[in-house]
Design an enzyme around this catalytic site. Structure first.
Site, PDB file in Angstrom:
ATOM      1  N   GLU A  49      -9.731  -0.618   4.565  1.00 42.92           N
ATOM      2  CA  GLU A  49     -10.392   0.102   5.826  1.00 42.92           C
ATOM      3  C   GLU A  49     -11.723  -0.726   6.242  1.00 42.92           C
ATOM      4  O   GLU A  49     -12.332  -1.450   5.380  1.00 42.92           O
ATOM      5  CB  GLU A  49     -10.858   1.589   5.563  1.00 42.92           C
TER       6      GLU A  49
ATOM      7  N   ASP B 141       0.980  -1.127   0.038  1.00 41.00           N
ATOM      8  CA  ASP B 141       0.163  -0.014  -0.102  1.00 41.00           C
ATOM      9  C   ASP B 141       0.775   1.398   0.008  1.00 41.00           C
ATOM     10  O   ASP B 141       2.001   1.356   0.275  1.00 41.00           O
ATOM     11  CB  ASP B 141      -1.026  -0.112   1.390  1.00 41.00           C
TER      12      ASP B 141
ATOM     13  N   ASN C 291      -7.707  -0.070  13.868  1.00 37.58           N
ATOM     14  CA  ASN C 291      -9.109   0.002  13.502  1.00 37.58           C
ATOM     15  C   ASN C 291      -9.220  -1.433  12.724  1.00 37.58           C
ATOM     16  O   ASN C 291     -10.284  -1.701  12.230  1.00 37.58           O
ATOM     17  CB  ASN C 291      -9.702   0.886  12.717  1.00 37.58           C
TER      18      ASN C 291
ATOM     19  N   HIS D 138      -7.632  -2.666  10.098  1.00 34.81           N
ATOM     20  CA  HIS D 138      -7.386  -2.723   8.712  1.00 34.81           C
ATOM     21  C   HIS D 138      -6.061  -3.385   8.507  1.00 34.81           C
ATOM     22  O   HIS D 138      -5.153  -3.813   8.991  1.00 34.81           O
ATOM     23  CB  HIS D 138      -7.324  -1.156   8.068  1.00 34.81           C
TER      24      HIS D 138
HETATM   25  C1  GLP Z   1      -0.609   1.140   8.186  1.00 34.20           C
HETATM   26  C2  GLP Z   1      -0.394   0.715   6.976  1.00 34.20           C
HETATM   27  C3  GLP Z   1      -0.535  -1.031   7.029  1.00 34.20           C
HETATM   28  C4  GLP Z   1       0.229  -1.291   8.356  1.00 34.20           C
HETATM   29  C5  GLP Z   1      -0.549  -0.906   9.571  1.00 34.20           C
HETATM   30  C6  GLP Z   1       0.012  -1.037  10.916  1.00 34.20           C
HETATM   31  O1  GLP Z   1      -1.378   2.367   8.292  1.00 34.20           O
HETATM   32  N1  GLP Z   1      -1.411   1.161   6.001  1.00 34.20           N
HETATM   33  O2  GLP Z   1      -0.064  -1.503   5.671  1.00 34.20           O
HETATM   34  O3  GLP Z   1       0.395  -2.695   8.550  1.00 34.20           O
HETATM   35  O4  GLP Z   1      -1.186   0.477   9.346  1.00 34.20           O
HETATM   36  O5  GLP Z   1       1.304  -0.226  11.136  1.00 34.20           O
HETATM   37  P1  GLP Z   1       2.374  -0.705  12.282  1.00 34.20           P
HETATM   38  O6  GLP Z   1       3.131  -1.928  11.791  1.00 34.20           O
HETATM   39  O7  GLP Z   1       3.160   0.609  11.997  1.00 34.20           O
HETATM   40  O8  GLP Z   1       1.661  -0.662  13.298  1.00 34.20           O
END
Ligand code: GLP
Length: 244
Positions: A143, A67, A136, A138
């Protein structure tokens, strides 16, 4: 889906890195799709180390970026592109033909999504996915409310994502949209690993693993993956009620 528990973040990351290294060893032209973010940071470092120390041939490895924040240039230190460039592509000296990322600066983001969908089809699907989980629920920028059969798409970010996402940037950012590989590709991936560490992820992990399988909580899709694994450290797994 199976839950695998590790004592701490290092052991969790080491396992994930070993799984990827082993998969590349067995299939040098593996297609790996990964999330960026804080969770996979150590996995990337350990993967680079393992591939080099174990002399694993990764010259045919193919990499897909899960992403990206819409409108963000690759040079921005908070971008997913920057993360992969500094953590994997640079250290491994991957050839540009070995990775395929969304161009979040493109005028036509829908076209970017179509290009990624077509690319995934052309290369015969994703062999291994390593994703994280947002506060959340995701996955990528899928989302809450995203249909499980979604292809790549542009997502309007929800308030949690906009707020939590600030952690990747040194100054306040206007985050409105994201571009992401869809949940259909996750479900179709030959193997899917979701990793989470720290007490802050305990609630969402409990919901992903033991809650209802529902599109309102995207990570619950992992329960439907026949070769899916949820990797947690002790803290992230601490709210799980059942033995998995
Ligand atoms: C982000 C990304 C995800 C990621 C998630 C968790 O917003 N869009 O791809 O896996 O949130 O992120 P983190 O590993 O920094 O907690």
């Amino acid at each position: 889906m199976q839950v695998l528990s590790f004592s701490d973040y290092h052991n969790l990351s080491d396992f994930a890195a070993s799984q990827i290294a082993f998969a590349i060893k067995n299939n040098p032209s593996l297609t790996l799709c990964m999330a960026s973010g804080h969770t996979p940071s150590l996995t990337c470092d350990l993967l680079v180390k393992k591939l080099k120390e174990e002399n694993i041939d990764y010259s045919s490895l193919h990499f897909l970026g899960l992403d990206e924040w819409a409108g963000l240039p690759p040079a921005n230190e908070g971008s997913c592109h920057y993360f992969f460039q500094t953590k994997l592509f640079g250290p491994l000296q991957l050839d540009a033909s070995q990775y395929f990322l969304f161009d979040a600066m493109a005028d036509d983001l829908v076209n970017e999504c179509n290009k990624m969908d077509e690319h995934i089809k052309k290369i015969g699907g994703i062999d291994m996915m390593l994703v994280g989980i947002g506060m959340n629920g995701h996955i990528g920028f899928n989302e809450p409310g995203t249909p499980f059969n979604s292809f790549c798409h542009v997502a309007r970010l929800d308030e949690t994502t906009k707020t939590v996402g600030q952690k990747y940037f040194t100054e306040k950012m206007e985050l409105t949209k994201g571009i992401t590989i869809g949940l259909r590709h996750l479900l179709a991936a030959k193997k899917a690993l979701l990793q989470a560490n720290g007490i802050k992820k305990a609630t969402v992990i409990q919901q992903a693993v033991e809650g209802l399988v529902t599109e309102t909580f995207p990570a619950s899709i992992m329960q439907q993956h026949t070769n899916g694994f949820i990797l947690v450290d002790e803290e992230a797994g601490s709210f799980l009620n059942k033995t998995h």
